[in-house]
Design a protein around this motif. Structure first.
Motif, short mmCIF file in Angstrom:
data_model
loop_
_atom_site.label_atom_id
_atom_site.label_comp_id
_atom_site.label_asym_id
_atom_site.label_seq_id
_atom_site.Cartn_x
_atom_site.Cartn_y
_atom_site.Cartn_z
N GLY A 26 0.20 -1.30 0.21
CA GLY A 26 -0.10 0.15 -0.09
C GLY A 26 0.77 1.07 0.39
N ALA A 27 2.74 1.05 0.40
CA ALA A 27 3.18 2.68 0.32
C ALA A 27 3.83 3.11 -1.21
CB ALA A 27 4.31 2.24 1.40
N GLN A 28 2.95 1.23 -1.67
CA GLN A 28 4.38 1.71 -3.35
C GLN A 28 2.97 2.97 -3.91
OE1 GLN A 28 5.51 -1.73 -4.95
NE2 GLN A 28 7.12 -2.12 -3.09
N ALA A 29 3.48 3.97 -4.87
CA ALA A 29 2.30 4.40 -5.40
C ALA A 29 1.38 3.44 -6.55
CB ALA A 29 3.45 5.65 -6.11
N GLN A 43 -15.41 -1.07 -9.75
CA GLN A 43 -15.89 -1.04 -8.81
C GLN A 43 -14.34 -0.29 -7.71
OE1 GLN A 43 -18.40 -3.46 -7.99
NE2 GLN A 43 -16.56 -3.01 -5.63
N ARG A 44 -13.29 -0.51 -8.07
CA ARG A 44 -12.14 0.79 -7.31
C ARG A 44 -13.11 1.73 -6.78
NH1 ARG A 44 -10.80 0.38 -2.43
NH2 ARG A 44 -8.68 1.76 -1.87
N ALA A 45 -13.84 2.67 -8.52
CA ALA A 45 -13.93 3.64 -7.88
C ALA A 45 -15.55 3.74 -7.04
CB ALA A 45 -14.47 4.53 -9.25
N THR A 46 -16.37 2.49 -7.12
CA THR A 46 -16.86 2.80 -6.19
C THR A 46 -17.01 2.53 -4.55
OG1 THR A 46 -18.91 1.70 -7.63
CG2 THR A 46 -19.19 1.47 -6.01
N GLU A 47 -15.75 1.62 -4.79
CA GLU A 47 -15.19 1.42 -3.82
C GLU A 47 -15.41 2.66 -2.89
OE1 GLU A 47 -12.51 -1.72 -3.68
OE2 GLU A 47 -13.90 -2.93 -4.54
N LEU A 48 -14.35 3.47 -3.23
CA LEU A 48 -14.21 5.23 -2.70
C LEU A 48 -14.80 6.01 -2.60
CD1 LEU A 48 -10.00 4.84 -5.02
CD2 LEU A 48 -10.70 4.31 -2.49
N GLY A 49 -15.51 5.84 -3.35
CA GLY A 49 -16.83 7.10 -3.19
C GLY A 49 -16.63 8.09 -4.78
N CYS A 50 -15.99 7.93 -5.39
CA CYS A 50 -15.76 8.11 -6.88
C CYS A 50 -16.65 7.89 -7.22
CB CYS A 50 -14.84 7.72 -7.59
SG CYS A 50 -13.61 8.15 -6.35
N LEU A 69 -8.36 10.65 -7.01
CA LEU A 69 -7.93 9.15 -6.19
C LEU A 69 -7.08 9.73 -5.45
CD1 LEU A 69 -8.11 6.49 -6.52
CD2 LEU A 69 -5.77 6.31 -7.81
N HIS A 70 -6.35 10.71 -5.30
CA HIS A 70 -5.26 10.16 -3.82
C HIS A 70 -6.30 11.57 -2.92
CE1 HIS A 70 -1.11 9.70 -5.42
NE2 HIS A 70 -1.79 9.71 -6.74
N ARG A 71 -7.28 12.07 -2.76
CA ARG A 71 -7.95 13.08 -2.27
C ARG A 71 -8.80 11.32 -1.73
NH1 ARG A 71 -8.33 16.82 -5.88
NH2 ARG A 71 -10.62 15.86 -6.48
N MET A 72 -9.33 11.06 -1.90
CA MET A 72 -9.97 9.95 -2.24
C MET A 72 -9.24 8.26 -0.70
SD MET A 72 -13.12 11.08 -2.62
CE MET A 72 -14.20 9.81 -2.20
N LEU A 73 -8.07 8.25 -1.58
CA LEU A 73 -7.20 7.76 -0.59
C LEU A 73 -7.13 8.07 0.85
CD1 LEU A 73 -5.38 5.89 -3.50
CD2 LEU A 73 -6.88 4.76 -2.66
N ARG A 74 -7.13 9.17 0.25
CA ARG A 74 -6.20 9.52 2.26
C ARG A 74 -8.02 9.32 3.02
NH1 ARG A 74 -3.34 13.74 -0.91
NH2 ARG A 74 -5.15 15.35 -1.03
N LYS A 75 -8.99 9.67 2.40
CA LYS A 75 -9.96 9.44 3.41
C LYS A 75 -10.09 8.36 3.49
CE LYS A 75 -12.40 13.28 1.24
NZ LYS A 75 -13.37 13.32 0.84
N GLN A 76 -9.53 6.95 3.12
CA GLN A 76 -9.76 5.27 4.33
C GLN A 76 -8.99 5.91 4.99
OE1 GLN A 76 -8.53 3.12 0.26
NE2 GLN A 76 -11.01 2.95 0.28
#
Length: 76
Positions: A26-29, A43-50, A69-76
């Motif tokens: 997870g630490a790798q880009a 599918q992943r977009a739905t999981e993230l809320g995009c 994408l980065h904004r949504m990943l930081r919210k998790q």
């Protein structure tokens, strides 16, 4: 003739050489952010809320762009 690296430089080189092996995936880009199919990215977009997906070099990524994408990943 053998060249000796200064300790700080040699330690820095060692850290960069070893880091990919010891960091969690997870630490790798974009370790899980690039998909072969649009369906997988959706599918992943739905999981993230995009609400959408986008293409990057022939692959699919969740969200409208990488910034979202980065904004949504930081919210998790």
């Amino acid at each position: 003739m053998m060249i000796r690296l200064a300790p700080p430089l040699s330690c820095g080189i060692l850290i960069f050489a070893v880091a990919p092996a010891v960091l969690p995936m997870g630490a790798q880009a974009h370790s899980t952010g690039i998909y072969k199919s649009e369906a997988e990215a959706k599918q992943r977009a739905t999981e993230l809320g995009c609400a959408s997906v986008h293409q990057n070099n022939g692959r699919w990524m969740p969200c409208s762009d990488e910034a979202e994408l980065h904004r949504m990943l930081r919210k998790q």
